[in-house]
Enzyme design. Sequence first.
Site, mmCIF file in Angstrom:
data_model
loop_
_atom_site.group_PDB
_atom_site.id
_atom_site.type_symbol
_atom_site.label_atom_id
_atom_site.label_comp_id
_atom_site.label_asym_id
_atom_site.label_seq_id
_atom_site.Cartn_x
_atom_site.Cartn_y
_atom_site.Cartn_z
ATOM 1 C CD1 TRP A 43 31.120 13.065 -70.987
ATOM 2 C CD2 TRP A 43 30.690 14.908 -72.182
ATOM 3 N NE1 TRP A 43 31.950 13.062 -72.093
ATOM 4 C CE2 TRP A 43 31.694 14.178 -72.842
ATOM 5 C CE3 TRP A 43 30.255 16.106 -72.746
ATOM 6 C CZ2 TRP A 43 32.282 14.601 -74.038
ATOM 7 C CZ3 TRP A 43 30.831 16.524 -73.941
ATOM 8 C CH2 TRP A 43 31.836 15.771 -74.582
HETATM 9 C C1 LIG Z 1 35.747 16.070 -75.962
HETATM 10 C C2 LIG Z 1 35.714 16.450 -77.403
HETATM 11 C C3 LIG Z 1 36.667 17.274 -77.910
HETATM 12 C C4 LIG Z 1 36.635 17.649 -79.236
HETATM 13 N N1 LIG Z 1 37.567 18.536 -79.662
HETATM 14 C C5 LIG Z 1 37.435 19.136 -80.858
HETATM 15 C C6 LIG Z 1 38.237 20.256 -81.186
HETATM 16 O O1 LIG Z 1 39.083 20.699 -80.418
HETATM 17 N N2 LIG Z 1 38.039 20.851 -82.397
HETATM 18 C C7 LIG Z 1 37.095 20.410 -83.266
HETATM 19 O O2 LIG Z 1 36.955 21.022 -84.327
HETATM 20 N N3 LIG Z 1 36.328 19.330 -82.984
HETATM 21 C C8 LIG Z 1 36.471 18.686 -81.785
HETATM 22 N N4 LIG Z 1 35.643 17.632 -81.441
HETATM 23 C C9 LIG Z 1 34.826 16.979 -82.492
HETATM 24 C C10 LIG Z 1 33.485 17.641 -82.814
HETATM 25 O O3 LIG Z 1 32.847 17.961 -81.642
HETATM 26 C C11 LIG Z 1 32.645 16.657 -83.643
HETATM 27 O O4 LIG Z 1 33.406 16.240 -84.730
HETATM 28 C C12 LIG Z 1 31.340 17.263 -84.168
HETATM 29 O O5 LIG Z 1 30.614 17.832 -83.106
HETATM 30 C C13 LIG Z 1 30.483 16.230 -84.878
HETATM 31 O O6 LIG Z 1 29.308 16.850 -85.362
HETATM 32 P P1 LIG Z 1 27.933 16.056 -85.591
HETATM 33 O O7 LIG Z 1 26.934 17.050 -86.037
HETATM 34 O O8 LIG Z 1 28.173 14.871 -86.425
HETATM 35 O O9 LIG Z 1 27.544 15.509 -84.147
HETATM 36 P P2 LIG Z 1 27.046 16.325 -82.859
HETATM 37 O O10 LIG Z 1 27.589 17.711 -82.867
HETATM 38 O O11 LIG Z 1 27.342 15.471 -81.692
HETATM 39 O O12 LIG Z 1 25.474 16.436 -83.064
HETATM 40 C C14 LIG Z 1 24.586 15.354 -82.994
HETATM 41 C C15 LIG Z 1 23.237 15.876 -82.523
HETATM 42 O O13 LIG Z 1 22.207 14.938 -82.743
HETATM 43 C C16 LIG Z 1 21.359 14.876 -81.608
HETATM 44 N N5 LIG Z 1 20.747 13.548 -81.621
HETATM 45 C C17 LIG Z 1 21.392 12.370 -81.471
HETATM 46 N N6 LIG Z 1 20.537 11.356 -81.591
HETATM 47 C C18 LIG Z 1 19.323 11.882 -81.835
HETATM 48 C C19 LIG Z 1 18.038 11.313 -82.040
HETATM 49 N N7 LIG Z 1 17.857 10.000 -82.048
HETATM 50 N N8 LIG Z 1 16.992 12.156 -82.244
HETATM 51 C C20 LIG Z 1 17.181 13.504 -82.245
HETATM 52 N N9 LIG Z 1 18.377 14.074 -82.047
HETATM 53 C C21 LIG Z 1 19.440 13.288 -81.855
HETATM 54 C C22 LIG Z 1 22.297 15.118 -80.451
HETATM 55 O O14 LIG Z 1 21.638 15.507 -79.290
HETATM 56 C C23 LIG Z 1 23.217 16.179 -81.034
HETATM 57 O O15 LIG Z 1 22.731 17.475 -80.832
HETATM 58 C C24 LIG Z 1 35.644 17.179 -80.115
HETATM 59 C C25 LIG Z 1 34.673 16.320 -79.607
HETATM 60 C C26 LIG Z 1 34.698 15.955 -78.264
HETATM 61 C C27 LIG Z 1 33.634 15.062 -77.731
HETATM 62 S S1 SF4 Z 2 24.118 19.434 -67.925
HETATM 63 FE FE1 SF4 Z 2 24.784 19.062 -65.839
HETATM 64 S S2 SF4 Z 2 23.799 17.127 -65.235
HETATM 65 FE FE2 SF4 Z 2 23.656 17.309 -67.449
HETATM 66 S S3 SF4 Z 2 25.438 16.145 -68.170
HETATM 67 FE FE3 SF4 Z 2 26.037 18.295 -68.082
HETATM 68 S S4 SF4 Z 2 26.947 18.534 -66.040
HETATM 69 FE FE4 SF4 Z 2 25.822 16.602 -66.020
#
Ligand SMILES: Cc1cc2nc3c(=O)[nH]c(=O)nc-3n(C[C@H](O)[C@H](O)[C@H](O)COP(=O)(O)OP(=O)(O)OC[C@H]3O[C@@H](n4cnc5c(N)ncnc54)[C@H](O)[C@@H]3O)c2cc1C
Ligand code: SF4
Lengths: 155, 610
Positions: A43
């Site tokens: 990513w």
């Molecule tokens: C590019 C980008 C920009 C963003 N910008 C903003 C911003 O400016 N401000 C803001 O407030 N929010 C922003 N967000 C949104 C925010 O990041 C999400 O809304 C939030 O992180 C969601 O939380 P979550 O706990 O549901 O998911 P996540 O934080 O994604 O957590 C999910 C976790 O579960 C784990 N997991 C998944 N599957 C499994 C499995 N099968 N077994 C064990 N572990 C697993 C993953 O590894 C991860 O750690 C942005 C998101 C992105 C991608």
């Molecule tokens: S940790 Fe490094 S190799 Fe892994 S997704 Fe991020 S940039 Fe790519």
Amino acid sequence: MPTYTDMTRCDGCGECVDICPSDIMHIDPVYRRSYNIEPNFCWECYSCVKACPQNAIDVRGYADFAPLGHKVRVLREPEKGVISWKIRYRDGRIKEFAFPIRTTPWGSIKAAGEYEKPDAAAFGTQMLAHEPTALHIDALPTLEQKTIPAKQAKA
Amino acid sequence: MARRTRFVDSDILVIGGGFGGCGAAYESRYWGRDLNIVLVEKANVERSGAVAQGLSAINCYMGMQWSENQPEDFVRYTRGDLMGLVREDLVYDIARHVDSTVHKFEEWGLPILKNPQTGRYLREGKWQIMIHGESYKPIVAEAARKSATTVYNRIMVTHLLMDTVQPNRVAGAVGFNVRNGDFYVFRAKAVIVGAGGGSHIYRPRSVGEGMGRTWYAPWSTASAYGLLIPTGATMTQMENRIVLARFKDGYGPVGAWFLLLKSHATNAAGEFYEKDRYPEIKGRVGHYVDIQPMPTCLRNHAMIEEIKAGKGPIYMHTQHVLDTPEKEELGWEDFLDMTIGQAVVWAAQNIDPKEKPSELITSEPYVMGSHATCSGAWASGPEDCAPSDYQWGYNRMTTVQGLFGAGDTIGGSAHKFSAGSFTEGRIAAKAAVRYVQDMKSNTPRIDEGYIEELKQTVYKPMENYRIGRNEIVAGTVAPAYITPLHGLQRLEKIMDEYVGGYSMFYVTSENLLNRGLELLQTLTEDFENVGADSLHQLQRAWELKHRIVTAEAVARHTLFRKETRWPGYYYRADCPKLDDADWHVFTGSKYDARTGEWEMSKLPVHHIVA
Ligand SMILES: Cc1cc2nc3c(=O)[nH]c(=O)nc-3n(C[C@H](O)[C@H](O)[C@H](O)COP(=O)(O)OP(=O)(O)OC[C@H]3O[C@@H](n4cnc5c(N)ncnc54)[C@H](O)[C@@H]3O)c2cc1C
Ligand code: SF4
Ligand code: SF4
């Protein structure tokens, strides 16, 4: 790539393997150095780049839309609380930026269990940990009750 | 191959250590001092989930201390943005607590930018505040790690475990250690799922080496839904998958550019296309077009129509707004803190934002419950303000007993983002502590035969490979198996072409959906023959499974809702208009794992805020 490892700098410590959220930095069994086993699930999050103690990992932008010749380098210094970026354009121009990353020492956060134990009355309410104090207003809003007046605006 | 089985007992099991999961771990400990709280994560909590690289803004903050906004205002805003359909009780509940979360983040050391004139947090927009957020995730992870009893990193959770005595009660989860291959059985009294939303359900615009450059992280593999659906938990709004308008290719965010830096976007001729398209949009959606700000999907719609009309590229005019060094820094930090790939694109393509505009485009669709969209599980609401039919027990408990969710997992409550997801984890955790205390003597039971069966299932992709591999010399083309990547690319193609992906300009219809469902059925069958050559590929296999299950839910929900509720996210070409008379409702689905049947339903919308 998008990340790739500089063979001469890497010492095979495995920090990048430990941190990559995509599980794609792996140690090559022959050379004992890391490499990206699945570039198409990278990513460009730079987690591995920031974590490498040897500054051995770099990113070459995705081949499908990024022309060659650029560099986005990073130095993260957690103990100083600063991250620095150096961006080199394909045409050679340079931009440099530094930003703060944390205002408190690493490791200083108190675990939830270190706070005074909440009483049963608090457990029975809609209040979450540290509320209402942490809300910076006097009480947790409910739908029945009209808007909670703000405290004196803080500077 | 003999694999070791390890049993882990807990009171509360938190699955996924992202923002929802970290909030859940912290709050569980606060109320449940002597409970055994286990956090299990497929990566490393230090940098896992959607915030691995950091963020430059917190998008959900009320500012009640300065009377900037009240929770009711936030409910009105999200309801408008989602064109009438949000679970107002859940949205309200997050809004009233989210400020305490943000104040805690600041106390922990997250640098929040201040407005030098007022001393208040620097607003990006009405709901967003600016942060120096490179270390946002490590800071939050520190709080969670210290609060949990044990954190297990690098364990991919594949299935939830059900109680053998009470069929609608959760009993834990199983998964495997991606490093050493051990099989893990987590027994728990309550489970909180925070396993994140889904990228790569649809074909991404980027190809080949670049295919990981999606807007939502490639490791957001829809486990939040893929784990829940097979338990029979009721899901809602799965058709509400989101399309993002972002900087082209890098997917850099546009929020700070539009809201803080006051940049603007035009078509290639320099025309402000959004307002020109007003009459056409009004014809489709009626009064919803007049909501301020214009709903996110409708802004997408205007851009999509413009591109279809050959009036692209669409440009963000960054060059007009970077007139001071401070603004230039802000603009770059926006990317360097959260979408570094976009800075790479600028450097590679010689785009200096002070001199040249940058292209905007709409992304492939994503399935998630925490952004400007709200797919996910149907959850019980807060005791003090949820209408009675939104309440069957504990706050944020799904329709499965003891199974809670947060962040992307919970449906109907959009615009949570990072701070709101953490807050929802806290809400779910307090309720889960209560559940565990109420269930004191009633521990779920798990049958050994069932565990053994699951163990065989989990490692089957490696077995498929071991056997099938002998038929060929080398390479990836085998008659007996496909690789997880093959399966993923087939899924993406089906979803793109039949369920309204970018190559179809997000258009689908009953006939397309029915054909898409037939093809998804064969992919579901072929999953039984996926071959994994390593533990890493075994993880990819189970990620694929979670995505396939989620994709089917999306297709079924889209077929059931015979209207185009969110033009710009997707279009039912056969039902092009918004139809409040029949569809001012939530869609619901319930999957029966024994029969493979899906039961679709309409769930009521209650407006609790005027
Ligand atoms: C590019 C980008 C920009 C963003 N910008 C903003 C911003 O400016 N401000 C803001 O407030 N929010 C922003 N967000 C949104 C925010 O990041 C999400 O809304 C939030 O992180 C969601 O939380 P979550 O706990 O549901 O998911 P996540 O934080 O994604 O957590 C999910 C976790 O579960 C784990 N997991 C998944 N599957 C499994 C499995 N099968 N077994 C064990 N572990 C697993 C993953 O590894 C991860 O750690 C942005 C998101 C992105 C991608
Ligand atoms: S940790 Fe490094 S190799 Fe892994 S997704 Fe991020 S940039 Fe790519
Ligand atoms: S962190 Fe750096 S030195 Fe260590 S294995 Fe990775 S690339 Fe090599």
